[in-house]
Write a protein that holds these residues in place. Structure first.
Motif, PDB file in Angstrom:
ATOM      1  N   PHE A  17       3.418   5.707  -5.821  1.00 27.97           N
ATOM      2  CA  PHE A  17       3.240   5.706  -7.282  1.00 27.97           C
ATOM      3  C   PHE A  17       2.170   6.724  -7.690  1.00 27.97           C
ATOM      4  N   LYS A  18       1.043   6.718  -6.982  1.00 25.64           N
ATOM      5  CA  LYS A  18      -0.049   7.637  -7.306  1.00 25.64           C
ATOM      6  C   LYS A  18       0.375   9.093  -7.128  1.00 25.64           C
ATOM      7  N   GLU A  19       1.281   9.316  -6.188  1.00 18.97           N
ATOM      8  CA  GLU A  19       1.771  10.680  -5.936  1.00 18.97           C
ATOM      9  C   GLU A  19       2.901  11.072  -6.881  1.00 18.97           C
ATOM     10  N   ASN A  44       2.017   1.696  -3.557  1.00 18.18           N
ATOM     11  CA  ASN A  44       0.913   2.195  -4.391  1.00 18.18           C
ATOM     12  C   ASN A  44       0.687   3.693  -4.175  1.00 18.18           C
ATOM     13  N   ARG A  45       0.766   4.077  -2.902  1.00 18.04           N
ATOM     14  CA  ARG A  45       0.553   5.486  -2.567  1.00 18.04           C
ATOM     15  C   ARG A  45       1.643   6.368  -3.198  1.00 18.04           C
ATOM     16  N   LYS A  50       8.182   3.896 -16.217  1.00 19.32           N
ATOM     17  CA  LYS A  50       8.074   5.350 -16.009  1.00 19.32           C
ATOM     18  C   LYS A  50       9.456   5.975 -15.845  1.00 19.32           C
ATOM     19  N   ASN A  75       3.970  -4.369 -10.673  1.00 20.52           N
ATOM     20  CA  ASN A  75       3.914  -2.976 -10.214  1.00 20.52           C
ATOM     21  C   ASN A  75       5.275  -2.310 -10.373  1.00 20.52           C
ATOM     22  N   GLU A  77       0.826  -1.208   0.000  1.00 22.99           N
ATOM     23  CA  GLU A  77       0.000   0.000   0.000  1.00 22.99           C
ATOM     24  C   GLU A  77       0.860   1.258   0.000  1.00 22.99           C
TER      25      GLU A  77
END
Length: 508
Positions: free
Chosen positions: A280-282, A277-278, A319, A312, A274
């Motif tokens: 990455f989203k940021e 994931n956080r 990127k 992931n 998690e």
């Protein structure tokens, strides 16, 4: 009338209190004599035998129990009821009855055999061996005891092999050994749980769940089976549900070290994933990459979650323009889970980005075979087109320009390359070098002919074969050069001559 049955059965699970029947008119009747009680018990036994022969084991059990209630000191009654309980797969109760039978009569061969069989069915091979050895002391030639003793020895050997296999992480060997052991020890929960755990470690979750569920139907408090249920959910990436089962297993068995470790790993893995994931989203890709890497070290056995983590990390890697690493991560994800469509799609895109079109087509074909959607069909066709285009001459590469180059950039590139490879510039070189430069000069002219013509360029970019389209592809490199630079005269490959008026262009 009053009738008093003898004292209650020694067997706690089926004992009855002595009963007294009254006849209000006649008053109480005297107790039956021992002989009469024995005769009554024998009658019950015979009725039990009749039901046993007809395989009506529940009725047989009831009559053997009545016989025991009348004569609780008769070893054969307990032996018969033990045999009936064994047919009903109630081995623990059967074990109690057979043990009571041999306590009453230590020379009761069938009682020792049944006790041994119960121990064997429950997976207690050492105890079973002692029972069969006792039979052989009483009857040295008893073939059944000899065979059962071999079965007990086989189970001990399979247990030994399974222990070695588990330590070596050879879980298939453990499953094989437990399957063989369960042929004789069909009621052994310990063997079933070990088999289920190894099935889970092999990724055969439905089979593992089935075995664990069977145990829990018979014993809802079995901590080992609860642990295996949790393990299956954990390995199927249902971490929250898995934690609930691990906690339940620890309630039933507070010292269950495997459940404790799995619970800790599950919580740590979920938290780290998690976090990644956080990040990455940021847009914190470097941080996300590191967090996914850390998560991958928590539990190598969690195949499904680790496959997702690799995918992931591949997404983050793409990127960060770490395309080769991203391809490697996707390959690792697919190795862990061959049905993981997302990993195939991610790897295919990385192959496209690195112009490895054959590999991209192969991955997209795999995806489309699995999920025939319009999107996947489009991706496959795009990759096939790029593969086809890659097998032609790359005119952009010949001129050294990007595919998005403007008309002016294409002209500048042609001017530079045409002058660079013009044969007169290499007139003093070896014949081999001259031949190579002539070839390149022709290719530069061919590339410019196509890319400077909007119609030809459009057809070329869309993957069409220009010669098949009946487009005029005849050209002369010298004429193209002359037309581009202007002025009279030109270059002849045959004559190796050029007008003096054109020589000055080579000083540019």
């Amino acid at each position: 009338m009053m009738r008093v049955h003898a004292s209650a059965s020694v067997s706690a699970h089926h004992s009855k209190m002595a009963t007294v029947d009254y006849d209000a008119a006649a008053g109480p009747e005297m107790e039956l004599s021992d002989e009469e009680m024995e005769r009554e018990a024998e009658g019950y036994k015979e009725q039990g035998n009749a039901f046993y022969i007809k395989k009506e084991y529940s009725e047989a059990f009831n009559y053997y129990t009545k016989a025991i209630d009348v004569c609780p000191k008769n070893a054969s009654y307990y032996g018969n009821r033990a045999a009936t309980l064994m047919m009903l797969s109630r081995y623990r109760e059967a074990l109690e009855d057979s043990q009571q039978a041999v306590r009453l009569d230590d020379t009761f061969v069938r009682g020792h055999l049944r006790e041994g069989k119960c121990h064997l069915s429950l997976g207690n091979a050492m105890a079973a061996s002692r029972c069969f050895q006792k039979v052989l002391e009483l009857e040295p030639d008893n073939s059944q005891a000899q065979q059962e003793l071999k079965n007990a020895e086989s189970i001990l050997e399979y247990e030994r092999m399974a222990e070695i296999g588990f330590d070596k992480r050879d879980f298939r060997m453990v499953v094989f050994c437990m399957d063989r052991a369960l042929e004789s020890a069909s009621a052994c929960h310990r063997f079933k749980v070990l088999k289920a755990e190894c099935l889970a470690l092999l990724g055969r979750y439905p089979e593992a769940q089935s075995v664990a569920s069977d145990i829990l139907r018979m014993d809802a408090t079995n901590g080992d089976a609860l642990y295996v249920r949790g393990l299956c959910l954990y390995y199927e990436d249902c971490i929250d549900k898995a934690v609930q089962f691990f906690i339940q297993a620890l309630r039933m068995a507070p010292d269950h070290e495997k459940a404790r470790l799995a619970c800790r790993n599950a919580k740590a893995l979920k938290a780290k994933k998690e976090e990644g994931n956080r990040a990455f989203k940021e847009g914190n890709f470097e941080e996300a990459y590191d967090l996914y890497s850390e998560a991958l070290t928590i539990d190598p056995n969690n195949i499904k979650t680790n496959a997702k983590l690799y995918c992931n990390r591949a997404t983050v890697g793409s990127k960060l323009k770490k395309l080769e690493q991203a391809i490697e991560d996707c390959t690792k994800a697919i190795k862990l889970d061959e049905s993981y469509i997302k990993a195939y799609l991610r790897r295919a895109q990385c192959y496209m980005d690195t112009e490895q079109y054959e590999e991209a087509v192969r991955d997209y074909e795999k995806v489309y075979q699995t999920e025939k959607t319009k999107e996947h069909k489009h991706l496959l066709k795009t990759a096939q087109l790029e593969l086809k285009k890659s097998k032609r001459k790359d005119y952009y590469k010949v001129l050294g320009v990007d595919k998005s180059a403007t008309e002016d950039e294409i002209k500048k590139a042609y001017r530079k390359r045409a002058l660079m490879h013009h044969p007169d510039r290499h007139s003093g070189a070896s014949a081999e070098v001259q031949k190579e430069e002539e070839k390149k000069f022709k290719e530069v002219g061919e590339a410019f002919t196509v890319l400077s013509d909007p119609k030809k360029k459009s057809r070329y970019d869309s993957g069409h074969d220009l010669e098949d389209d009946d487009m005029n592809m005849d050209f002369d490199a010298n004429n193209i050069f002359k037309a581009f630079f202007g002025g009279p005269g030109g270059f002849s490959f045959e004559g190796r001559s050029c007008r003096l008026a054109h020589l000055k262009v080579f000083s540019v």
